[in-house]
Write a protein that holds these residues in place. Structure first.
Motif, PDB file in Angstrom:
ATOM      1  N   VAL A 104       1.116  -1.357   0.056  1.00  0.00           N
ATOM      2  CA  VAL A 104       0.026  -0.025  -0.031  1.00  0.00           C
ATOM      3  C   VAL A 104       0.834   1.354  -0.109  1.00  0.00           C
ATOM      4  N   ILE A 105       1.911   1.190   0.958  1.00  0.00           N
ATOM      5  CA  ILE A 105       2.931   2.220   0.809  1.00  0.00           C
ATOM      6  C   ILE A 105       3.544   2.570  -0.343  1.00  0.00           C
ATOM      7  N   TRP A 106       3.921   1.413  -1.020  1.00  0.00           N
ATOM      8  CA  TRP A 106       4.530   1.534  -2.487  1.00  0.00           C
ATOM      9  C   TRP A 106       3.709   2.207  -3.511  1.00  0.00           C
ATOM     10  N   TYR A 107       2.748   1.557  -3.555  1.00  0.00           N
ATOM     11  CA  TYR A 107       1.763   2.185  -4.580  1.00  0.00           C
ATOM     12  C   TYR A 107       1.153   3.408  -4.223  1.00  0.00           C
ATOM     13  N   GLY A 108       1.096   3.717  -2.985  1.00  0.00           N
ATOM     14  CA  GLY A 108       0.247   4.907  -2.650  1.00  0.00           C
ATOM     15  C   GLY A 108       1.162   5.993  -2.976  1.00  0.00           C
ATOM     16  N   PHE A 109       2.500   5.915  -2.552  1.00  0.00           N
ATOM     17  CA  PHE A 109       3.652   6.973  -2.881  1.00  0.00           C
ATOM     18  C   PHE A 109       3.562   7.313  -4.391  1.00  0.00           C
ATOM     19  N   GLN A 110       3.609   6.159  -5.241  1.00  0.00           N
ATOM     20  CA  GLN A 110       3.609   6.462  -6.690  1.00  0.00           C
ATOM     21  C   GLN A 110       2.339   7.039  -7.315  1.00  0.00           C
ATOM     22  N   ILE A 111       1.022   6.698  -6.643  1.00  0.00           N
ATOM     23  CA  ILE A 111      -0.015   7.466  -6.993  1.00  0.00           C
ATOM     24  C   ILE A 111       0.112   8.900  -6.611  1.00  0.00           C
ATOM     25  N   VAL A 112       0.424   9.420  -5.483  1.00  0.00           N
ATOM     26  CA  VAL A 112       0.805  10.640  -4.975  1.00  0.00           C
ATOM     27  C   VAL A 112       1.924  11.504  -5.834  1.00  0.00           C
ATOM     28  N   ALA A 113       2.689  10.837  -6.129  1.00  0.00           N
ATOM     29  CA  ALA A 113       3.762  11.265  -7.174  1.00  0.00           C
ATOM     30  C   ALA A 113       3.230  11.807  -8.457  1.00  0.00           C
ATOM     31  N   THR A 114       2.461  10.734  -8.901  1.00  0.00           N
ATOM     32  CA  THR A 114       1.696  11.127 -10.323  1.00  0.00           C
ATOM     33  C   THR A 114       0.786  12.261 -10.207  1.00  0.00           C
ATOM     34  N   ILE A 115      -0.021  12.141  -9.316  1.00  0.00           N
ATOM     35  CA  ILE A 115      -1.007  13.274  -9.049  1.00  0.00           C
ATOM     36  C   ILE A 115      -0.294  14.572  -8.832  1.00  0.00           C
ATOM     37  N   PHE A 116       0.756  14.607  -8.099  1.00  0.00           N
ATOM     38  CA  PHE A 116       1.481  15.591  -7.843  1.00  0.00           C
ATOM     39  C   PHE A 116       2.010  16.208  -9.136  1.00  0.00           C
ATOM     40  N   ALA A 117       2.431  15.294  -9.936  1.00  0.00           N
ATOM     41  CA  ALA A 117       3.210  15.832 -11.245  1.00  0.00           C
ATOM     42  C   ALA A 117       2.086  16.457 -12.156  1.00  0.00           C
ATOM     43  N   MET A 118       0.877  15.853 -12.109  1.00  0.00           N
ATOM     44  CA  MET A 118      -0.082  16.158 -13.063  1.00  0.00           C
ATOM     45  C   MET A 118      -0.635  17.580 -12.554  1.00  0.00           C
ATOM     46  N   ASP A 119      -0.492  17.894 -11.179  1.00  0.00           N
ATOM     47  CA  ASP A 119      -1.084  18.928 -10.545  1.00  0.00           C
ATOM     48  C   ASP A 119      -2.584  18.826 -10.707  1.00  0.00           C
ATOM     49  N   GLU A 120      -3.023  17.654 -10.451  1.00  0.00           N
ATOM     50  CA  GLU A 120      -4.533  17.259 -10.134  1.00  0.00           C
ATOM     51  C   GLU A 120      -5.241  18.160  -8.928  1.00  0.00           C
ATOM     52  N   ARG A 121      -6.179  18.772  -9.284  1.00  0.00           N
ATOM     53  CA  ARG A 121      -7.037  19.578  -8.304  1.00  0.00           C
ATOM     54  C   ARG A 121      -8.565  18.890  -8.088  1.00  0.00           C
ATOM     55  N   SER A 122      -9.080  19.197  -7.283  1.00  0.00           N
ATOM     56  CA  SER A 122     -10.651  18.791  -6.886  1.00  0.00           C
ATOM     57  C   SER A 122     -11.427  19.964  -7.800  1.00  0.00           C
ATOM     58  N   THR A 123     -12.679  19.092  -8.242  1.00  0.00           N
ATOM     59  CA  THR A 123     -13.412  19.743  -9.370  1.00  0.00           C
ATOM     60  C   THR A 123     -14.099  21.008  -8.631  1.00  0.00           C
ATOM     61  N   THR A 124     -14.185  21.022  -7.565  1.00  0.00           N
ATOM     62  CA  THR A 124     -14.920  22.295  -6.831  1.00  0.00           C
ATOM     63  C   THR A 124     -14.338  23.591  -6.953  1.00  0.00           C
ATOM     64  N   ARG A 125     -14.947  24.501  -6.362  1.00  0.00           N
ATOM     65  CA  ARG A 125     -14.263  25.727  -6.489  1.00  0.00           C
ATOM     66  C   ARG A 125     -12.977  25.843  -5.638  1.00  0.00           C
ATOM     67  N   LEU A 126     -13.097  25.179  -4.736  1.00  0.00           N
ATOM     68  CA  LEU A 126     -11.797  24.824  -3.685  1.00  0.00           C
ATOM     69  C   LEU A 126     -10.604  24.845  -4.591  1.00  0.00           C
ATOM     70  N   ARG A 127     -10.715  23.877  -5.439  1.00  0.00           N
ATOM     71  CA  ARG A 127      -9.493  23.548  -6.198  1.00  0.00           C
ATOM     72  C   ARG A 127      -8.471  22.914  -5.482  1.00  0.00           C
ATOM     73  N   PHE A 128      -8.573  22.051  -4.348  1.00  0.00           N
ATOM     74  CA  PHE A 128      -7.877  21.413  -3.642  1.00  0.00           C
ATOM     75  C   PHE A 128      -6.779  20.582  -4.280  1.00  0.00           C
ATOM     76  N   PRO A 129      -5.489  20.690  -3.902  1.00  0.00           N
ATOM     77  CA  PRO A 129      -4.579  19.796  -4.480  1.00  0.00           C
ATOM     78  C   PRO A 129      -4.722  18.348  -4.019  1.00  0.00           C
ATOM     79  N   MET A 130      -5.005  17.359  -5.032  1.00  0.00           N
ATOM     80  CA  MET A 130      -5.359  16.161  -4.626  1.00  0.00           C
ATOM     81  C   MET A 130      -4.335  15.242  -3.939  1.00  0.00           C
TER      82      MET A 130
END
Length: 169
Positions: A104-130
């Motif tokens: 879980v930790i290994w794949y979790g950090f991979q997912i976090v790194a991918t989402i960080f690199a893509m600068d994915e944000r929530s779809t609401t007006r908050l635009r929270f960094p996912m």
């Protein structure tokens, strides 16, 4: 600083941070309810924030639940067995949990790194960094892993049957 003090600080810090997260989530939820039913305006940031705060709080407090053996478990049959068998089963449980948490930790950090690199944000007006929301998974799992390592150490080297095993009547 002694190991006992470090563990006490760790324990207190988890409780303190979880309390702040849960208290803030409760305040945001209350604010949202008041705004929705009194003023007919429901701020979407409040609902989203409550969700992220609760997820983080659950992952953080789960570590303490492992340390204190308060997590949910189907152990009725196991607790009827002799202490030696219970100990072996608990050790196997710890090893399996540690293996699962490493994945879980290994794949979790991979997912976090991918989402960080893509600068994915929530779809609401908050635009929270996912990546911050997803970081709860590997971050909280690291805390749980440390608690399982401690539990495994105690089971192997300092096993006190009165602390680890509870006989059901």
């Amino acid at each position: 600083m002694t190991l006992k003090k470090i563990l006490d600080v760790w324990d207190s810090l988890e409780l303190y941070v979880t309390g702040i997260l849960a208290g803030t989530a409760t305040a945001f939820a209350f604010y949202q309810v008041v705004m929705r039913y009194v003023f007919s305006k429901s701020p979407e940031w409040a609902e989203e924030s409550v969700l992220y705060l609760i997820i983080w709080a659950i992952f953080i407090i789960s570590s303490k639940l492992v340390r204190d053996d308060e997590h949910v478990g189907a152990d009725f049959v196991i607790r009827k067995m002799p202490y030696g068998v219970q100990r072996v089963v608990e050790i196997i449980n710890c090893v399996l949990a540690l293996s699962f948490l490493c994945i879980v930790i290994w794949y979790g950090f991979q997912i976090v790194a991918t989402i960080f690199a893509m600068d994915e944000r929530s779809t609401t007006r908050l635009r929270f960094p996912m990546w911050i929301a997803y970081l709860a998974i590997p971050g909280g799992s690291c805390l749980i892993l440390l608690s399982y390592i401690r539990r495994l150490y105690l089971l192997i080297f300092r096993c006190d049957p009165t602390k680890f095993f509870h006989k059901h009547k």
